[in-house]
Enzyme design. Structure first.
Site, PDB file in Angstrom:
ATOM      1  CG  ASP A 171      -1.729   1.366   1.166  1.00 59.71           C
ATOM      2  OD1 ASP A 171      -2.496   1.483   0.406  1.00 59.71           O
ATOM      3  OD2 ASP A 171      -1.718   2.005   2.055  1.00 59.71           O
ATOM      4  CB  SER A 193      -5.424   2.359   0.067  1.00 60.20           C
ATOM      5  OG  SER A 193      -4.719   3.253   0.784  1.00 60.20           O
ATOM      6  CE  LYS A 197      -3.187   2.837   5.416  1.00 59.07           C
ATOM      7  NZ  LYS A 197      -3.644   2.925   3.985  1.00 59.07           N
TER       8      LYS A 197
END
Length: 437
Positions: A171, A193, A197
Site C-alpha cells: 500500500d 488501501s 492497513k
C-alpha cells in the site's frame, strides 16, 4: 495450466474490461512490491485501468488480501490488564478539514478500559494529518517500536502512532503512485488501501468515518456510501467487526483547521467544552466503538465531564515523550479576514478552508515535506451565525507571512453571507447514514 502472468497481459485484461484472476492479482502485487518484473509505469497503467474499469467484489477482496500479505500482521489478542484480556477497537476517517476527532476520541474510548491502537498518518494537500497535529506538542514522538506500542496499550489503553514499515508495504508504494497519477478517487483502490492497513493492524473491531461533501475525497454521498459498503464488507470478511458512519464534510469540523490550533480545540473537548459539532461526532463515534466491544450502555459524555478522558490523554501524551503541560506553539504572524457585509452566514466551503490552511504551512504538497506546527485557520463564525460587516471571519496563522496572500485568495467566496432572515440552503445533519453488513 494457466500461463504465468506478465505485467502487459494483466494491464491489457483490465484495460479491456475483463476480470483479473486471483493469480494475476497476487502476482502483480507481489512483483511490484518486490520491484521484480513490474515497473512503476506498468503499475501506473494498471491503476488507471482499474480507475476507469472498476473491480468486482472478488477482485477487491483478492487485491486487499494480497496487499495484506505483502508484509506482516499485528496481533493484539494477548493484551491484558488486571488479569483480563483487553478488547481492541480502532477508528479510521477518510479525511477532511478540521477533522481532529482522533485526538479526543482515542483517550475517551480508552478511558473505559478498552485498547485503542490508532495507527495514523500524515497530511497531504488540503486534509490534515493526525501525526502532524500531535507533533506540535513538545517532545511527542510518532514512531514507536512494536514492544512500546503493546506496552502502552496495556498500561494506558490508547496509542496514536505511525504504522510500522512492515504493515502492508504494498500500500505504501501504491499510495505514492496513485497520488501522482490521478487515481486516488477510485473506490476499489481507496477501499483496499484503507482496509489492508486496518486488517493487518490486527484490531478486533473497526469504526469507519466516511466523509462526503466539498472537503472530502468523495464529494457525492452515493460514492461515499459505496466506499463505506465496500470497506465494511472487506472488514467483516476478514473477521473484523466493522461498521461505518457517513458524515458531512461540506463545512469544516469545529472552528480550527491546522495543527496546534486543532490540538488546542481538542483539549477544550477533553475538558468538557469545545464546539458542538466536534463534541457530537466524538460522542457518536465513541458510542459506536464502545458498542463494538460490548459496552453498549457506556456513556462517553460522562468521561468528558468527569475528567477521565483528559487523564487518559495526559497519560497517552506523556508515554510518547510529550509534555501535556507545555504551551502549544503560537504563530508569529496572524492576519484577520473580515466580513464584507452583514447578514447570516449560510455557507462555508470546507475545501477552501483546507486549501488556505495548507497554503499557510499546515499541510504539505509532497510526502516528507516539513509542516508548520503553528499554521492554520481559526474560524470566527459557522453557518447559521449572524455576522456584522467588518467583524472577523477568519484568523490566518503562519510563520511565513508571504503565504498569507495565497491563503486569502483561497478563501475568496468561501463564506456565503445572506440577508437577515434569509435561511439559505438547509444544513445537512452531521451524521448522514450508518452502514453495517
Amino acid at each position: 495450466m494457466s500461463p504465468v502472468p506478465d505485467a502487459v497481459s494483466v494491464i491489457a485484461a483490465k484495460r479491456d474490461g475483463r476480470e483479473l484472476t486471483d493469480e494475476q492479482i497476487t502476482w502483480v502485487i507481489d512483483r511490484y512490491t518486490r520491484a521484480d518484473g513490474v515497473a512503476d509505469e506498468q503499475m501506473s497503467a494498471l491503476l488507471m485501468a482499474i480507475y476507469l474499469r472498476g473491480m468486482t467484489e472478488r477482485e477487491i477482496v483478492t487485491w486487499t488480501r494480497s496487499m495484506i500479505e505483502s508484509g506482516g500482521r499485528m496481533d493484539f489478542s494477548g493484551l491484558r490488564r488486571d488479569g483480563r484480556t483487553l478488547a481492541t477497537v480502532d477508528k479510521h476517517s477518510t479525511g477532511g478539514v478540521g477533522d481532529k476527532i482522533t485526538l479526543p476520541l482515542a483517550p475517551l474510548v480508552a478511558s473505559f478500559g478498552v485498547a485503542v491502537p490508532q495507527l495514523s498518518g500524515r497530511g497531504l494537500g488540503h486534509t490534515g494529518g493526525t501525526l502532524d497535529k500531535l507533533e506540535s506538542i513538545s517532545g511527542w514522538r510518532a514512531d514507536l517500536t512494536t514492544a512500546q506500542l503493546y506496552s502502552q496499550l496495556e498500561s494506558v489503553g490508547a496509542v496514536v502512532c505511525a504504522a510500522g514499515a512492515d504493515l502492508a508495504p504494498a500500500d505504501r508504494k501504491l499510495y505514492a503512485l496513485r497520488d501522482v497519477t490521478g487515481t486516488v478517487e477510485s473506490i476499489p483502490l481507496l477501499a483496499s488501501s484503507i482496509m489492508s492497513k486496518k486488517i493487518a493492524e490486527g484490531t478486533g473491531a473497526l469504526v469507519l468515518d466516511v466523509k462526503t461533501g466539498s472537503g472530502a475525497f468523495l464529494s457525492e454521498p452515493g460514492d461515499a456510501r459505496r466506499l463505506a459498503e465496500t470497506m465494511v464488507s472487506l472488514g467483516t470478511a476478514a473477521g473484523v467487526r466493522t461498521t461505518a458512519l457517513i458524515t458531512d464534510m461540506s463545512t469544516p469540523l469545529g472552528l480550527t483547521a491546522g495543527n496546534a490550533v486543532e490540538v488546542a480545540e481538542s483539549l477544550e473537548v477533553l475538558a468538557g467544552g469545545g464546539p458542538a459539532d466536534v463534541v457530537e461526532l466524538t460522542l457518536v463515534l465513541a458510542r459506536e466503538m464502545l458498542a463494538a466491544t460490548g459496552l453498549c450502555d457506556a456513556d462517553p459524555a460522562a468521561h468528558l465531564a468527569n475528567g477521565r478522558a483528559m487523564d487518559t490523554w495526559r497519560a497517552m501524551i506523556a508515554a510518547q515523550g510529550g509534555d501535556p503541560d507545555a504551551p502549544l506553539p503560537v504563530a508569529p504572524h496572524v492576519e484577520v479576514v473580515r466580513a464584507a457585509s452583514s447578514g447570516v452566514l449560510t455557507g462555508l466551503d470546507a475545501m477552501a478552508v483546507g486549501v488556505a490552511a495548507w497554503r499557510l504551512g499546515a499541510g504539505r504538497a509532497v510526502p516528507g515535506a516539513d509542516v508548520q506546527a503553528e499554521a492554520g485557520v481559526v474560524l470566527h463564525a459557522k453557518p447559521g451565525d449572524t455576522v456584522v460587516a467588518g467583524a472577523p471571519l477568519y484568523s490566518l496563522h503562519t510563520r511565513t507571512p508571504e503565504a498569507i496572500p495565497g491563503a486569502v485568495a483561497a478563501l475568496d467566496g468561501a463564506a456565503v453571507i445572506g440577508a437577515e432572515g434569509q435561511s439559505g440552503p438547509l444544513a445537512r445533519p452531521l451524521v448522514l447514514d450508518r452502514v453495517t453488513v
